[in-house]
Design a protein around this motif. Sequence first.
Motif, PDB file in Angstrom:
ATOM      1  N   ASN A 515      52.974  32.689  45.324  1.00 50.24           N
ATOM      2  CA  ASN A 515      52.861  34.137  45.533  1.00 50.24           C
ATOM      3  C   ASN A 515      51.722  34.781  44.765  1.00 50.24           C
ATOM      4  N   LEU A 516      50.701  34.008  44.408  1.00 52.63           N
ATOM      5  CA  LEU A 516      49.547  34.618  43.749  1.00 52.63           C
ATOM      6  C   LEU A 516      48.882  35.589  44.714  1.00 52.63           C
ATOM      7  N   ARG A 517      48.721  36.800  44.255  1.00 50.88           N
ATOM      8  CA  ARG A 517      48.277  37.881  45.143  1.00 50.88           C
ATOM      9  C   ARG A 517      46.945  37.569  45.816  1.00 50.88           C
ATOM     10  N   THR A 518      46.012  37.039  45.051  1.00 53.32           N
ATOM     11  CA  THR A 518      44.692  36.787  45.625  1.00 53.32           C
ATOM     12  C   THR A 518      44.720  35.636  46.623  1.00 53.32           C
ATOM     13  N   TRP A 519      45.698  34.729  46.481  1.00 53.48           N
ATOM     14  CA  TRP A 519      45.754  33.568  47.372  1.00 53.48           C
ATOM     15  C   TRP A 519      46.558  33.886  48.635  1.00 53.48           C
ATOM     16  N   VAL A 520      47.775  34.424  48.465  1.00 53.93           N
ATOM     17  CA  VAL A 520      48.594  34.721  49.654  1.00 53.93           C
ATOM     18  C   VAL A 520      48.087  35.960  50.380  1.00 53.93           C
ATOM     19  N   GLY A 521      47.266  36.768  49.696  1.00 54.49           N
ATOM     20  CA  GLY A 521      46.715  37.968  50.327  1.00 54.49           C
ATOM     21  C   GLY A 521      45.254  37.811  50.694  1.00 54.49           C
ATOM     22  N   MET A 522      44.832  36.583  50.967  1.00 55.88           N
ATOM     23  CA  MET A 522      43.437  36.337  51.321  1.00 55.88           C
ATOM     24  C   MET A 522      43.009  37.246  52.479  1.00 55.88           C
ATOM     25  N   PRO A 523      41.843  37.888  52.370  1.00 58.22           N
ATOM     26  CA  PRO A 523      41.391  38.782  53.436  1.00 58.22           C
ATOM     27  C   PRO A 523      41.083  38.032  54.720  1.00 58.22           C
ATOM     28  N   THR A 524      41.358  38.689  55.818  1.00 60.90           N
ATOM     29  CA  THR A 524      41.050  38.126  57.136  1.00 60.90           C
ATOM     30  C   THR A 524      39.939  38.900  57.837  1.00 60.90           C
ATOM     31  N   MET A 525      39.566  40.057  57.296  1.00 62.03           N
ATOM     32  CA  MET A 525      38.497  40.864  57.881  1.00 62.03           C
ATOM     33  C   MET A 525      37.139  40.334  57.436  1.00 62.03           C
ATOM     34  N   PRO A 526      36.111  40.496  58.250  1.00 55.58           N
ATOM     35  CA  PRO A 526      34.755  40.151  57.799  1.00 55.58           C
ATOM     36  C   PRO A 526      34.375  40.992  56.588  1.00 55.58           C
ATOM     37  N   ASP A 527      33.648  40.383  55.668  1.00 58.78           N
ATOM     38  CA  ASP A 527      33.224  41.081  54.453  1.00 58.78           C
ATOM     39  C   ASP A 527      31.751  41.435  54.575  1.00 58.78           C
ATOM     40  N   GLU A 528      31.481  42.474  55.360  1.00 55.02           N
ATOM     41  CA  GLU A 528      30.115  42.909  55.612  1.00 55.02           C
ATOM     42  C   GLU A 528      30.015  44.410  55.364  1.00 55.02           C
ATOM     43  N   PRO A 529      30.136  44.811  54.101  1.00 57.59           N
ATOM     44  CA  PRO A 529      30.205  46.241  53.805  1.00 57.59           C
ATOM     45  C   PRO A 529      28.895  46.964  54.083  1.00 57.59           C
ATOM     46  N   LYS A 530      29.033  48.244  54.345  1.00 53.77           N
ATOM     47  CA  LYS A 530      27.862  49.084  54.599  1.00 53.77           C
ATOM     48  C   LYS A 530      27.252  49.580  53.289  1.00 53.77           C
ATOM     49  N   LEU A 531      28.072  49.725  52.247  1.00 53.64           N
ATOM     50  CA  LEU A 531      27.566  50.021  50.911  1.00 53.64           C
ATOM     51  C   LEU A 531      27.258  48.706  50.200  1.00 53.64           C
ATOM     52  N   ALA A 532      26.500  48.786  49.116  1.00 53.12           N
ATOM     53  CA  ALA A 532      26.051  47.573  48.436  1.00 53.12           C
ATOM     54  C   ALA A 532      27.148  46.920  47.590  1.00 53.12           C
ATOM     55  N   PHE A 533      28.067  47.732  47.022  1.00 56.75           N
ATOM     56  CA  PHE A 533      29.095  47.241  46.113  1.00 56.75           C
ATOM     57  C   PHE A 533      28.483  46.304  45.071  1.00 56.75           C
ATOM     58  N   GLY A 534      27.467  46.832  44.407  1.00 58.50           N
ATOM     59  CA  GLY A 534      26.735  46.045  43.422  1.00 58.50           C
ATOM     60  C   GLY A 534      27.589  45.597  42.253  1.00 58.50           C
ATOM     61  N   HIS A 535      28.584  46.400  41.861  1.00 55.82           N
ATOM     62  CA  HIS A 535      29.441  46.031  40.736  1.00 55.82           C
ATOM     63  C   HIS A 535      30.517  45.032  41.150  1.00 55.82           C
ATOM     64  N   ASP A 536      30.582  44.731  42.432  1.00 52.83           N
ATOM     65  CA  ASP A 536      31.544  43.749  42.934  1.00 52.83           C
ATOM     66  C   ASP A 536      30.843  42.637  43.699  1.00 52.83           C
ATOM     67  N   ARG A 537      29.620  42.365  43.284  1.00 55.06           N
ATOM     68  CA  ARG A 537      28.823  41.274  43.836  1.00 55.06           C
ATOM     69  C   ARG A 537      28.690  41.363  45.351  1.00 55.06           C
ATOM     70  N   GLY A 538      28.546  42.600  45.831  1.00 48.05           N
ATOM     71  CA  GLY A 538      28.289  42.816  47.244  1.00 48.05           C
ATOM     72  C   GLY A 538      29.474  42.614  48.141  1.00 48.05           C
ATOM     73  N   SER A 539      30.675  42.610  47.579  1.00 48.63           N
ATOM     74  CA  SER A 539      31.869  42.303  48.366  1.00 48.63           C
ATOM     75  C   SER A 539      32.870  43.446  48.351  1.00 48.63           C
TER      76      SER A 539
END
Length: 963
Positions: A515-539
């Motif tokens: 039940n690790l949140r990051t593992w069982v909650g893996m994103p299914t959407m494409p990760d192609e943001p319109k903003l840079a999200f520089g503090h989150d390594r572009g993600s």
Amino acid sequence: MSTAARPTTAYRTLENDLRAAVGGEIRFDAASRAMWSADASNYRGVPIGVVAPRDADDVEAAMAVCREHGVPVLPVGSRTSIAGQAVNTAVALDFRTHMDAILSVDPDARTATVQPGAVCDAVRDAGRPHGLTFGPDPSTHNRCSIGGMIGNNACGSHSVAWGKTVDNVHALDVLTYRGERITLGGSGTESGAIPDALRRLGAELAPEIDAHVPELTRRVSGYNLDQLVPGNVNLAKALVGTEGTCATILAATVDLVESPPARALAVLGFPDAYHAADNVMIVREQRPLTIEGMDAGLIASLRALRPNETTSRMLPEGKGWLYVETGGEDRAAATAAAQAVVAAMTPYTTGAVVVAEPKEMAALWRVREEGAGLVTRSPEGGEAWPGWEDAAVPPEKFGAYLREFDKVLERHGRKGIYYGHFGDGCLHVRIDFDLLTKPGIANFREFMTDAADVVVAHGGSLSGEHGDGQARAELLPRMYPPQIIAGFERFKEIWDPDDRMNPGRVVRPATMDENLRTWVGMPTMPDEPKLAFGHDRGSFHRATRRCLGVGKCAIDTGSGVMCPSWNVTREEKHSTRGRARLLFEMANGEVITDGWRSDEVAESLDLCLSCKGCKSDCPVGVDMAAYKTEFLANRYHRRIRPRAHYSMGALPRWLRTAGVLPAALVDGINRLARVPALARVAKRIGGIDARRDIPPIARETYTSRAARGAPMSAVPDLGVEPGSRGPLLLWTDTFTDHFDPDVAADAVAVLTALGYRVELPSRTVCCGLTWTSTGQVTAARRVLARSLRAIGPALDAGVPVVGLEPSCTAALRSDAAELLPDEPRVKLVEQQVSTFAELLARHADELSAAAGTGNGAALVQIHCHQHAELGSEPDRAVLGALGVDATVLDSGCCGLAGNFGFEDGHYDVSMACAERALLPAVRAAGDAVDVLADGYSCRTQVRQAGEREPVHLAQIAHRALRG
């Protein structure tokens, strides 16, 4: 199909039966299940539904329905648990929404009786008039609930003096899953099947308990079997720390302790955290109230994440520190006690300071209390996690334990930053586990196992404060022998033979890597943001993981900037945490299934004011304004937008058109805007709330005045050669130029008096903020790029740029990098753009000499974006230099927040935000007191509330310098 993904129709009968039986809210909707799917731990457990009982009768009714349906139950408070005990696939009983009352305070008996949802600070406040307080005070003391503290056996910074929660519980009124209501006190003579069975268990296991349950001030792991030993039976205390696995608390009577009337804080510096830990026993001999520790890594993270902060400058020399709080009958006595600590520790320290002024002490304590969030993210976006969060050893062994623990970190290739309750041998640390890959999770398991062995070898406890939950319960057999583990199981079976109370925690636990949140909650959407999200390594996906649920955005006192919509509605979906949870679940698509089209997320974000308060006030720097922009950009991509996006989102474009009109025509437009019938039509077309006034446009912009050579405001004579300090570019923002051009005129006069040659951009400029806040990222990017080209020559030449509107200045310093990450001049903007106050602060001595003293008083409303991105210390310095007696409000957002307060449907929330602090303070101020608000939104809110005409710092400076 997983339980999380199971459609709510599978529990429709349960939901209907609960609605029929319970007076409180019943929430089986996808949004509520998503928001309650995580606590402050690494784990995720989507609840079946959420029930918010209004009273004990509601709790009994809800339990009866759950029992009839055979579904598990999880009682929760503020959900700030770090070990995963506040999430499960169960019906969550939410006690914070309604059952949060202080029922009574008995100053003679020194007790308080409270409902389980009562916040720790509320209990402390209730005791304060009697000189009493509730001793345990975790770092979440202003939002954690007493029920949650009892569930986790929470401690806090004052445990050196007043112990853990178990040491401060007097009596409990509880309800079992099978519906038995029991009152537990300290006599040990309670009658009934459950009390009798518990006493028999204690008698049977007494020799094993004496041999294998360590005497340790911070032993929180496992159940309190030691409270069942004959001669020491206390069934109320035995239930403390059971994490909701045994019974539900309906009310609690807790002990209160005498609170010293005055406090002081000695901060001791050491060569490193090891030496700080080595010396805690010497400090304990002074009998202080607290002994808290920090490592240099925490301070480095603070300074990197918050470059504008100044509190850490108060720390003495060193790379490890102890906070030692002392008390006394008055400030002098408390200070003397702190100085005695410093004197005793002088041979061992690298430096020391004593602080007794309450505001300075509070600022220093905030550094320590926000440690859990500060060390969760590095400035470059690196992630760190709880897990091995709060192990404790005997304090005399703490230094040795730290050194051995570092070897475990090194052996597993991990890094962590320390802080914690050093005086009790309790270490808090966030570690850069890789919880996104199978090898990383395997490394996590190996590390946790080795770390458990090290703490046990030092005579310690796997948990010293936060409980076992799912994070450490699997490791309990490494701390306790089989007969004690069997005793835990029997304890649980006596209370909950059906295993329906928070199953899979403490006894027969889920493993630490389930039940690790990051593992069982893996994103299914494409990760192609319109903003840079520089503090989150572009993600964007990485950004949705930033919230760890520490809950600072959901504080009942509602002070500060974050989070204005929560402060008004008290709805989880309008808190930063609730919105972050929804975005995380949207990305993985299991509960929130419509992605960018999600109405649940849209409804939650609708009341986000994009104030950016969370970016600075949230310990982990959640930037909900940016997330809202990203959501709107994707939701309305190639779709028809709300009317407000076309009107107010593109406001600079419309005003640029109006700016070329003759003054007479502008006067006519302003008159028409005041005709009720025409105004109603215009507001309906523009998506503006009918109760808002359309602000009048200036007859002539400042840039138009300057172009025709119209005189600026009178220039004060400061004795400085005109132009001697070289060129300075004034950023002519849309709001100042078109609505308040007199502000620009006064600003130019002051800057000219200081010896600058003020120049204007060669063409109209705009930061793109109105497009950004409405999710029109492509347009915002285009507008900003065009503006940077316009001021490019000045930037390239190193000319300083000054902004008058805080939101625009903040956008240039922060949003520009998100919109144009590859534009080289963005770095120059960050370096060369300053606020009007920042520039004036460089000339504080000149201003002070020219202005003198006694230049009136001002009530200061700091713009939210300035608070989040720029800071307000220069403003305070300038006002002091100008001889203005300034009171800076802790009022939070004014509620207008750009287009937010004008948009149809937002008026009530907007005004409620203003009425929390700002408008009452304005009304209470004398007529001679200026209301200083540099933000156009803030000035407009005060104007439209009908209070008075606010002023800008430029106007105050101009007036003061002219005498």
